[in-house]
Scaffold this motif. Sequence first.
Motif, mmCIF file in Angstrom:
data_model
loop_
_atom_site.group_PDB
_atom_site.id
_atom_site.type_symbol
_atom_site.label_atom_id
_atom_site.label_comp_id
_atom_site.label_asym_id
_atom_site.label_seq_id
_atom_site.Cartn_x
_atom_site.Cartn_y
_atom_site.Cartn_z
ATOM 1 N N VAL A 80 58.141 -0.082 0.335
ATOM 2 C CA VAL A 80 59.058 0.001 1.599
ATOM 3 C C VAL A 80 60.287 -0.042 1.212
ATOM 4 O O VAL A 80 60.855 -0.813 0.523
ATOM 5 C CB VAL A 80 58.501 -1.072 2.533
ATOM 6 C CG1 VAL A 80 59.322 -1.105 3.738
ATOM 7 C CG2 VAL A 80 56.948 -1.023 3.080
ATOM 8 N N ASN A 81 61.373 0.701 1.918
ATOM 9 C CA ASN A 81 62.771 0.668 1.756
ATOM 10 C C ASN A 81 63.167 -0.412 2.424
ATOM 11 O O ASN A 81 63.160 -0.146 3.827
ATOM 12 C CB ASN A 81 63.010 2.060 2.179
ATOM 13 C CG ASN A 81 64.840 2.197 1.822
ATOM 14 O OD1 ASN A 81 65.420 1.150 1.589
ATOM 15 N ND2 ASN A 81 65.203 3.551 1.715
ATOM 16 N N SER A 82 63.788 -1.492 2.104
ATOM 17 C CA SER A 82 64.123 -2.594 2.684
ATOM 18 C C SER A 82 65.409 -2.247 3.588
ATOM 19 O O SER A 82 65.679 -2.786 4.639
ATOM 20 C CB SER A 82 64.580 -3.864 1.927
ATOM 21 O OG SER A 82 65.484 -3.186 0.849
ATOM 22 N N SER A 83 66.098 -1.260 3.278
ATOM 23 C CA SER A 83 67.353 -1.023 4.124
ATOM 24 C C SER A 83 67.082 0.003 5.299
ATOM 25 O O SER A 83 67.949 0.314 5.949
ATOM 26 C CB SER A 83 68.221 -0.142 3.124
ATOM 27 O OG SER A 83 67.809 0.984 2.520
ATOM 28 N N HIS A 84 65.763 0.363 5.349
ATOM 29 C CA HIS A 84 65.322 1.482 6.227
ATOM 30 C C HIS A 84 65.045 0.767 7.563
ATOM 31 O O HIS A 84 64.369 -0.225 7.780
ATOM 32 C CB HIS A 84 64.216 2.243 5.945
ATOM 33 C CG HIS A 84 63.935 3.237 6.698
ATOM 34 N ND1 HIS A 84 63.329 3.345 8.100
ATOM 35 C CD2 HIS A 84 63.982 4.555 6.568
ATOM 36 C CE1 HIS A 84 63.032 4.699 8.747
ATOM 37 N NE2 HIS A 84 63.615 5.334 7.797
ATOM 38 N N GLN A 144 60.634 4.412 -0.399
ATOM 39 C CA GLN A 144 61.313 4.789 -1.338
ATOM 40 C C GLN A 144 60.646 4.770 -2.742
ATOM 41 O O GLN A 144 59.597 4.008 -2.849
ATOM 42 C CB GLN A 144 62.731 3.829 -1.659
ATOM 43 C CG GLN A 144 62.182 2.520 -2.179
ATOM 44 C CD GLN A 144 63.407 1.461 -2.390
ATOM 45 O OE1 GLN A 144 64.369 1.729 -1.343
ATOM 46 N NE2 GLN A 144 63.708 1.046 -3.404
ATOM 47 N N GLY A 145 60.753 5.768 -3.444
ATOM 48 C CA GLY A 145 59.900 5.864 -4.733
ATOM 49 C C GLY A 145 60.038 4.825 -5.627
ATOM 50 O O GLY A 145 60.948 4.173 -5.915
ATOM 51 N N ARG A 158 58.019 13.985 -0.636
ATOM 52 C CA ARG A 158 58.962 13.071 -0.745
ATOM 53 C C ARG A 158 59.967 12.918 0.555
ATOM 54 O O ARG A 158 60.433 11.815 0.927
ATOM 55 C CB ARG A 158 60.267 13.637 -1.802
ATOM 56 C CG ARG A 158 59.241 13.358 -3.136
ATOM 57 C CD ARG A 158 60.631 13.776 -4.140
ATOM 58 N NE ARG A 158 59.837 13.712 -5.640
ATOM 59 C CZ ARG A 158 59.585 14.858 -6.158
ATOM 60 N NH1 ARG A 158 59.910 16.109 -5.570
ATOM 61 N NH2 ARG A 158 59.068 14.889 -7.497
ATOM 62 N N ARG A 159 59.996 13.976 1.272
ATOM 63 C CA ARG A 159 60.838 14.027 2.630
ATOM 64 C C ARG A 159 60.149 13.284 3.659
ATOM 65 O O ARG A 159 61.004 12.469 4.181
ATOM 66 C CB ARG A 159 61.361 15.521 3.025
ATOM 67 C CG ARG A 159 62.144 15.968 2.232
ATOM 68 C CD ARG A 159 62.779 17.483 2.757
ATOM 69 N NE ARG A 159 61.827 18.462 2.954
ATOM 70 C CZ ARG A 159 61.786 19.411 1.620
ATOM 71 N NH1 ARG A 159 62.480 19.086 0.569
ATOM 72 N NH2 ARG A 159 60.714 20.411 1.675
ATOM 73 N N GLN A 160 58.792 13.435 3.700
ATOM 74 C CA GLN A 160 58.003 12.842 4.728
ATOM 75 C C GLN A 160 57.871 11.416 4.462
ATOM 76 O O GLN A 160 58.250 10.611 5.614
ATOM 77 C CB GLN A 160 56.713 13.543 4.679
ATOM 78 C CG GLN A 160 56.565 14.853 5.313
ATOM 79 C CD GLN A 160 56.668 15.150 6.646
ATOM 80 O OE1 GLN A 160 56.583 14.106 7.511
ATOM 81 N NE2 GLN A 160 57.415 16.386 7.079
ATOM 82 N N LEU A 161 57.815 11.114 3.330
ATOM 83 C CA LEU A 161 57.853 9.418 2.975
ATOM 84 C C LEU A 161 59.074 8.762 3.093
ATOM 85 O O LEU A 161 59.142 7.549 3.628
ATOM 86 C CB LEU A 161 57.112 9.245 1.598
ATOM 87 C CG LEU A 161 55.881 9.558 1.476
ATOM 88 C CD1 LEU A 161 55.344 9.767 -0.273
ATOM 89 C CD2 LEU A 161 54.810 8.367 1.931
ATOM 90 N N GLY A 162 60.288 9.667 2.557
ATOM 91 C CA GLY A 162 61.505 9.203 2.798
ATOM 92 C C GLY A 162 61.799 8.883 4.564
ATOM 93 O O GLY A 162 62.335 7.754 4.753
ATOM 94 N N VAL A 180 50.181 7.390 10.677
ATOM 95 C CA VAL A 180 49.643 6.272 9.679
ATOM 96 C C VAL A 180 50.575 5.815 8.649
ATOM 97 O O VAL A 180 50.366 4.805 8.453
ATOM 98 C CB VAL A 180 48.931 7.470 8.727
ATOM 99 C CG1 VAL A 180 48.364 6.895 7.564
ATOM 100 C CG2 VAL A 180 47.549 7.885 9.556
ATOM 101 N N LEU A 181 51.867 6.618 8.459
ATOM 102 C CA LEU A 181 52.844 6.055 7.378
ATOM 103 C C LEU A 181 53.571 4.980 8.122
ATOM 104 O O LEU A 181 53.861 3.967 7.457
ATOM 105 C CB LEU A 181 53.679 7.353 7.259
ATOM 106 C CG LEU A 181 53.278 8.428 6.357
ATOM 107 C CD1 LEU A 181 54.319 9.460 6.065
ATOM 108 C CD2 LEU A 181 52.697 7.685 4.926
ATOM 109 N N VAL A 182 53.737 5.009 9.453
ATOM 110 C CA VAL A 182 54.331 3.989 10.289
ATOM 111 C C VAL A 182 53.413 2.624 10.293
ATOM 112 O O VAL A 182 54.265 1.482 10.185
ATOM 113 C CB VAL A 182 54.787 4.375 11.720
ATOM 114 C CG1 VAL A 182 55.323 3.223 12.507
ATOM 115 C CG2 VAL A 182 55.894 5.404 11.716
ATOM 116 N N ALA A 183 52.207 2.852 10.472
ATOM 117 C CA ALA A 183 51.398 1.709 10.512
ATOM 118 C C ALA A 183 51.297 1.055 9.111
ATOM 119 O O ALA A 183 51.180 -0.173 8.924
ATOM 120 C CB ALA A 183 49.988 2.279 10.935
ATOM 121 N N ILE A 184 51.393 1.966 8.173
ATOM 122 C CA ILE A 184 51.200 1.222 6.761
ATOM 123 C C ILE A 184 52.544 0.396 6.339
ATOM 124 O O ILE A 184 52.662 -0.461 5.891
ATOM 125 C CB ILE A 184 51.103 2.251 5.531
ATOM 126 C CG1 ILE A 184 49.663 2.696 5.784
ATOM 127 C CG2 ILE A 184 51.465 1.960 4.276
ATOM 128 C CD1 ILE A 184 49.265 4.039 4.818
#
Length: 477
Positions: free
Chosen positions: A472-476, A424-425, A415-419, A326-330
């Motif tokens: 979305v963390n642009s550096s990820h 990013q927060g 936080r760990r899962q979303l990171g 789900v997180l990857v799709a979002i």
Amino acid sequence: MAIRRFCPERMDQDPDLKDYLFEIETWSSSFDSSSPPCSGCDDEDSSFIDSVINTSLFEELPESTDNGFASYLEDTTMQPVLMDNADPDTAPASINEGLELVHLLLACAEAVACRDTTLAASIFSQIWPLADQNGDSLKRVCFHFAVGLKSRLSLLQTVGVSGSLNTASTNKDNPIVTKEEKMEAFHHLYETTPYISFAFMAANDSICQAAKGKDYLHIVDLGMSHAIQWHNLIQMLASHSEGPPRIRITGITSSDSRISDLESNMKILLKNANTIGVHIEFRIMNESSLLTAENLDIRQGETLVFNSIMHLHRYVKETRGSLKAVLVAIKKLKPELFTIVEQDANHNGPFFLARFLESLHYYSAVFDSLEASLTRSSLRRMKIENSYFADAIRNIIACEGGERVERHERADQWRRQLGRAGFQGVGIESVSQVKMLVSAYNCDGYTTGSEKGCLLLGWKGRPIMWASAWKVNSSHS
């Protein structure tokens, strides 16, 4: 320790269990293996019981653990106090009954964890006469945990040859709460406590910030079952000096949602929005559909926002593959914002006993807060507890595998899962507004705060809810 006492063979079968038991025994050392599970408690053993009764002495638990409350109990001295609204003449007897009841619950949970159904059933026969659905907050929460243990006992007695638990069979032993009753209880919770209002305010404030200066706003609401949140949002957007954006709301609904009720609620929302000059479009999509740009009908130039109010934990499974998907799709859709509000509790540990202890702590605080806001004879309070929270407690205690959907986790775990998923927060800055909101309920005991850009709401220091916003963390990669 129940596993050592009743199931020593499991120690040899599962070496990893020894490490967990070593951690558990830092707070469980007072259980004497030479004495019966239901014997009277000593001073050390009563510290956990006291913490359940005296929720005013809760402080935020230290980071980290699946092992319950180890360091917290080691550093804290607790004494029983009178329950709110208690009669001083009868309070000592009530406290003694509460101590005995919690001891019995823990002993029964230990036996259930070892699948010793004979011992568990024997202890349960002592629990049931003491648990009172109409008693003080401690007895009421113990009643619902007893119902959960009863369901799990029934489940253990139907274990197949494979040794797996068929949790679907537990449903027949429990009163069915209709969708209408659960939604009515949700409305009562929204009206009488700040828990739901806190969630809506934190999410809506972040969405309004993201919508400033934008012409088109598309909100994808995960697990949508009502339109309460959006009435306040359109009022906030209508007050923008540059005028409100055009809004699209896509409600992602589960298979058991009442679509007709949701559509009726949205018609009222659309009518109210039109009267203040806000244009809204609305559509429903089943959560079984893939979260793709095509399925969501994402249009060029619109600001995309995902919103999840106490729903994302339902995607958490034992392997976490469902949540990751789900997180990857979002993330692939590159939303401007992802607002998340969740229960701040660890109800997803792999070990039943630790999960039982954590959830007993959590819901003891919740029930105590309800009694502070609503009288013991309040019909609304009864509906909230019996039609809303009772089902969640039973699911945490009695269910396993795909049937267990109330997999709440602590803020740091989220936080760990979303990171890891590439988010990013985004700091939420509405701390003062939340304090004003909580004060409006005119009930001492609620605590607010912020940590690492997230907002927190608790009861007498015990964390209950947390709210956050992500991008979305642009550096990820």
